[in-house]
Design an enzyme around this catalytic site. Structure first.
Site, PDB file in Angstrom:
ATOM      1  N   GLU A  82     -47.901   2.307  78.962  1.00 18.35           N
ATOM      2  CA  GLU A  82     -48.995   1.901  79.865  1.00 18.35           C
ATOM      3  C   GLU A  82     -48.778   2.414  81.287  1.00 18.35           C
ATOM      4  O   GLU A  82     -47.714   2.168  81.881  1.00 18.35           O
ATOM      5  CB  GLU A  82     -49.076   0.357  79.882  1.00 18.35           C
ATOM      6  CG  GLU A  82     -50.267  -0.159  80.666  1.00 18.35           C
ATOM      7  CD  GLU A  82     -50.381  -1.687  80.622  1.00 18.35           C
ATOM      8  OE1 GLU A  82     -49.894  -2.308  79.661  1.00 18.35           O
ATOM      9  OE2 GLU A  82     -50.952  -2.237  81.581  1.00 18.35           O
ATOM     10  N   LYS A 271     -48.608 -11.642  79.923  1.00 25.75           N
ATOM     11  CA  LYS A 271     -48.659 -10.251  79.423  1.00 25.75           C
ATOM     12  C   LYS A 271     -48.085  -9.323  80.481  1.00 25.75           C
ATOM     13  O   LYS A 271     -47.326  -8.392  80.179  1.00 25.75           O
ATOM     14  CB  LYS A 271     -50.097  -9.873  79.072  1.00 25.75           C
ATOM     15  CG  LYS A 271     -50.239  -8.545  78.328  1.00 25.75           C
ATOM     16  CD  LYS A 271     -50.260  -7.328  79.223  1.00 25.75           C
ATOM     17  CE  LYS A 271     -50.420  -6.041  78.433  1.00 25.75           C
ATOM     18  NZ  LYS A 271     -50.272  -4.831  79.252  1.00 25.75           N
ATOM     19  N   ASP A 287     -33.911  -5.853  70.327  1.00 24.92           N
ATOM     20  CA  ASP A 287     -34.954  -6.280  69.389  1.00 24.92           C
ATOM     21  C   ASP A 287     -36.037  -7.036  70.166  1.00 24.92           C
ATOM     22  O   ASP A 287     -35.896  -8.224  70.462  1.00 24.92           O
ATOM     23  CB  ASP A 287     -34.287  -7.182  68.338  1.00 24.92           C
ATOM     24  CG  ASP A 287     -35.243  -7.619  67.238  1.00 24.92           C
ATOM     25  OD1 ASP A 287     -36.462  -7.642  67.491  1.00 24.92           O
ATOM     26  OD2 ASP A 287     -34.765  -7.959  66.146  1.00 24.92           O
ATOM     27  N   HIS A 385     -54.544   0.964  89.750  1.00 24.19           N
ATOM     28  CA  HIS A 385     -54.513   1.569  88.412  1.00 24.19           C
ATOM     29  C   HIS A 385     -55.250   2.890  88.359  1.00 24.19           C
ATOM     30  O   HIS A 385     -55.008   3.690  87.482  1.00 24.19           O
ATOM     31  CB  HIS A 385     -55.205   0.636  87.409  1.00 24.19           C
ATOM     32  CG  HIS A 385     -54.293  -0.389  86.819  1.00 24.19           C
ATOM     33  ND1 HIS A 385     -54.109  -0.535  85.481  1.00 24.19           N
ATOM     34  CD2 HIS A 385     -53.502  -1.313  87.387  1.00 24.19           C
ATOM     35  CE1 HIS A 385     -53.263  -1.507  85.236  1.00 24.19           C
ATOM     36  NE2 HIS A 385     -52.882  -2.000  86.397  1.00 24.19           N
TER      37      HIS A 385
HETATM   38  P1  NDP Z   1     -24.629  -6.092  64.149  1.00 23.65           P
HETATM   39  O1  NDP Z   1     -24.821  -6.497  62.727  1.00 23.65           O
HETATM   40  O2  NDP Z   1     -24.660  -4.626  64.440  1.00 23.65           O
HETATM   41  O3  NDP Z   1     -23.274  -6.768  64.646  1.00 23.65           O
HETATM   42  C1  NDP Z   1     -22.709  -6.499  65.893  1.00 23.65           C
HETATM   43  C2  NDP Z   1     -21.620  -5.439  65.741  1.00 23.65           C
HETATM   44  O4  NDP Z   1     -21.100  -5.116  67.017  1.00 23.65           O
HETATM   45  C3  NDP Z   1     -20.481  -5.950  64.879  1.00 23.65           C
HETATM   46  O5  NDP Z   1     -20.170  -4.955  63.933  1.00 23.65           O
HETATM   47  C4  NDP Z   1     -19.332  -6.116  65.871  1.00 23.65           C
HETATM   48  O6  NDP Z   1     -18.127  -5.743  65.314  1.00 23.65           O
HETATM   49  C5  NDP Z   1     -19.684  -5.074  66.913  1.00 23.65           C
HETATM   50  N1  NDP Z   1     -19.104  -5.349  68.232  1.00 23.65           N
HETATM   51  C6  NDP Z   1     -18.379  -4.470  68.950  1.00 23.65           C
HETATM   52  N2  NDP Z   1     -18.024  -4.988  70.129  1.00 23.65           N
HETATM   53  C7  NDP Z   1     -18.523  -6.241  70.174  1.00 23.65           C
HETATM   54  C8  NDP Z   1     -18.499  -7.270  71.160  1.00 23.65           C
HETATM   55  N3  NDP Z   1     -17.869  -7.119  72.329  1.00 23.65           N
HETATM   56  N4  NDP Z   1     -19.160  -8.405  70.906  1.00 23.65           N
HETATM   57  C9  NDP Z   1     -19.830  -8.580  69.735  1.00 23.65           C
HETATM   58  N5  NDP Z   1     -19.856  -7.652  68.759  1.00 23.65           N
HETATM   59  C10 NDP Z   1     -19.211  -6.483  68.965  1.00 23.65           C
HETATM   60  O7  NDP Z   1     -25.690  -6.740  65.100  1.00 23.65           O
HETATM   61  P2  NDP Z   1     -26.113  -8.228  65.245  1.00 23.65           P
HETATM   62  O8  NDP Z   1     -25.373  -9.144  64.341  1.00 23.65           O
HETATM   63  O9  NDP Z   1     -26.058  -8.508  66.691  1.00 23.65           O
HETATM   64  O10 NDP Z   1     -27.603  -8.179  64.742  1.00 23.65           O
HETATM   65  C11 NDP Z   1     -28.589  -7.497  65.500  1.00 23.65           C
HETATM   66  C12 NDP Z   1     -29.466  -6.685  64.575  1.00 23.65           C
HETATM   67  O11 NDP Z   1     -29.997  -7.504  63.553  1.00 23.65           O
HETATM   68  C13 NDP Z   1     -30.647  -6.118  65.307  1.00 23.65           C
HETATM   69  O12 NDP Z   1     -30.810  -4.784  64.885  1.00 23.65           O
HETATM   70  C14 NDP Z   1     -31.802  -6.975  64.826  1.00 23.65           C
HETATM   71  O13 NDP Z   1     -33.015  -6.248  64.888  1.00 23.65           O
HETATM   72  C15 NDP Z   1     -31.401  -7.288  63.426  1.00 23.65           C
HETATM   73  N6  NDP Z   1     -31.946  -8.484  62.787  1.00 23.65           N
HETATM   74  C16 NDP Z   1     -32.647  -9.428  63.472  1.00 23.65           C
HETATM   75  C17 NDP Z   1     -33.094 -10.565  62.846  1.00 23.65           C
HETATM   76  C18 NDP Z   1     -33.802 -11.591  63.655  1.00 23.65           C
HETATM   77  O14 NDP Z   1     -33.908 -11.450  64.843  1.00 23.65           O
HETATM   78  N7  NDP Z   1     -34.310 -12.668  63.063  1.00 23.65           N
HETATM   79  C19 NDP Z   1     -32.857 -10.786  61.404  1.00 23.65           C
HETATM   80  C20 NDP Z   1     -32.067  -9.750  60.800  1.00 23.65           C
HETATM   81  C21 NDP Z   1     -31.650  -8.643  61.462  1.00 23.65           C
HETATM   82  P3  NDP Z   1     -17.308  -6.730  64.367  1.00 23.65           P
HETATM   83  O15 NDP Z   1     -18.115  -6.922  63.130  1.00 23.65           O
HETATM   84  O16 NDP Z   1     -16.029  -6.004  64.143  1.00 23.65           O
HETATM   85  O17 NDP Z   1     -17.110  -8.011  65.120  1.00 23.65           O
END
Ligand code: NDP
Length: 431
Positions: A82, A271, A287, A385
């Site tokens: 936009e 908005k 997200d 705008h």
């Molecule tokens: P991930 O599954 O990618 O988990 C986070 C990753 O980051 C882990 O592998 C973790 O490693 C790593 N990591 C590295 N450094 C750090 C740190 N300092 N702190 C925390 N983690 C670290 O992502 P999320 O669990 O955050 O999930 C987000 C994703 O899920 C988004 O893409 C979202 O769109 C999607 N999603 C959203 C839903 C919703 O909103 N309802 C439902 C399902 C999916 P390690 O494992 O070794 O700890």
């Protein structure tokens, strides 16, 4: 479904394009364009990120300037289609910066997950059993995702509540026992890690309650990750042609009161706030569906949809602006680590922590709202705008290169600024 598109997900990229052409969804020229295009997010990556990938959908990314937050200057990447949004955010931030910038406070940042149980035979006993087992549930959740504990995060507490669904003419109102798990997900948004933890504790909860597990899932209503950002604007920085600073200040407060009283206005008010919030959320690979769902739910917490910002006049005469929103933002996880443009955005911001990123995003929302209200209560929104809108119309009419500015300039002088006029100007130019 056209049979040539069957098992689309199993096809190689070349086979997908062939199928698209055979099905008639795209013509041969369009398929050639896709075949030969260079993607900033390569198709191997797209194929792994989503299902049935065919190409990237591009958004322009620009920079918001003049953001001074807790004394630190930020240049803020914003991805949005936009016109005017980035200019308005930068303008708002500049005026707020002249008065000392944005102030934030520490905010807690716990994400919430839910385990829902139905058909619990003895609700009072079940709740008592969960209450007595809270520590074990936290331990079990942490054992299910030990790496987050090593990072200093992990499950912090458990709560239990009952939730009663309304009865209607087709259903009895069901009663659910819901266990809420609160998790410090460190730098991640935590959807996947929380879901893993919840699945780790669900069998225990089912056994303790003797009910049936309905689901285990993260809640996007991030009420334990509320972000507060404020600003205090000296009215002398508000004055503009023919309007005193005090008058504009008072009119901004009236505009906010109007939005508080009328959801039709509040939605549009918000908005504008979301223009800024979504643009930075998208640019940083976060997200935005999750943040939007949470923010709009938060706006209804009083029972009536409310503006996300508040404006009032302080005893000092300053215009005080405030935004409070739930923001579950991340600097790692999902596609953030490998999406090239998201990486660029984090670099431009100076690799803030997830907490600081949330402050930046909320500040952009507040600046955006301030700029919109200031424009609305003075010259009106269209004035600012016009020139950007004219450029969009020029591009839509087919103008390219130097033609765009020429057509846009002519359009702003024309009695009617619309697509037909833009096409007419371009036609005359090309004759
Ligand atoms: P991930 O599954 O990618 O988990 C986070 C990753 O980051 C882990 O592998 C973790 O490693 C790593 N990591 C590295 N450094 C750090 C740190 N300092 N702190 C925390 N983690 C670290 O992502 P999320 O669990 O955050 O999930 C987000 C994703 O899920 C988004 O893409 C979202 O769109 C999607 N999603 C959203 C839903 C919703 O909103 N309802 C439902 C399902 C999916 P390690 O494992 O070794 O700890």
């Amino acid at each position: 479904m056209d049979h040539t598109l069957r098992h689309f997900y199993k096809k190689s990229y070349a086979e997908k394009l062939e199928a698209l052409e055979l099905s008639g969804l795209l013509d041969p020229k369009q398929c050639d364009q896709l075949r030969n295009q260079t993607l900033d997010l390569p198709h191997e990556m797209g194929t792994h990120m989503i299902e049935n990938f065919i190409t990237n959908y591009s958004l322009p990314m620009g920079l918001g300037f003049h953001f001074l937050i807790d004394g630190q200057a930020y240049t803020v990447p914003m991805a949005i289609e936009e016109p005017s949004v980035i200019a308005a955010a930068s303008f708002g931030a500049k005026i707020i910066g002249q008065s000392g910038g944005f102030q934030t406070g520490d905010h807690s940042r716990l994400m919430i997950g839910q385990v829902a149980i139905e058909n619990v035979p003895h609700m009072t006993e079940a709740i008592r059993a969960i209450e007595a087992t809270k520590d074990e549930l936290v331990e079990q959740a942490n054992a299910s995702y030990p790496s987050i504990v090593k990072r200093g995060g992990g499950a912090r507490k458990v709560e239990v509540r009952t939730v009663q669904a309304d009865a209607d003419h087709t259903h009895d109102g069901a009663e659910f026992l819901v266990v809420y798990l609160y998790v410090d997900t460190c730098e991640a948004m935590g959807a996947n890690m929380i879901n893993t933890m919840l699945e780790g504790i669900a069998p225990m909860i089912q056994e303790l309650t003797q009910g049936n597990l309905l689901m285990s899932i993260l809640s996007n209503y991030a009420t334990e990750a509320l972000v507060h950002v404020t600003c205090a604007i000296d009215p002398r920085y508000l004055k503009t042609n023919g309007w005193s600073g005090q008058k504009i200040r008072n009119r901004i407060v009236s505009a906010w009161q109007f939005a508080s009283a009328d959801p039709y206005r509040a939605v549009t008010h918000n908005k504008g706030v979301m223009n800024g919030i979504d643009a930075v959320t998208i640019a940083t690979g976060n997200d935005w569906r999750a943040t939007s769902a949470a923010i709009h739910a938060y706006a209804t917490r009083s029972g009536q949809y409310q503006p996300l910002t508040q404006w009032h006049v302080a005893d000092s005469g300053e215009l005080i602006g405030k935004i409070t929103i739930p923001l579950a933002l991340a600097t790692v996880g999902g596609s953030i680590g490998f999406h090239p443009t998201a990486q660029l955005a984090h670099q431009i911001l100076g690799y803030p922590t997830a907490q600081v990123l949330a402050h930046i995003v909320a500040a952009v929302g507040l600046a955006q709202n301030f700029a919109a209200l200031r424009a609305l209560v003075t010259e009106g929104i269209q004035e600012g705008h016009m020139s950007l809108q004219a450029r969009s119309l020029a591009i839509s009419a087919g103008a390219t290169g130097d033609q765009i500015q020429y057509v846009a300039d002519q359009l702003t002088q024309a009695p009617k600024m619309n697509l037909d006029t833009a096409k007419h100007i371009l036609k005359n130019l090309n004759q």
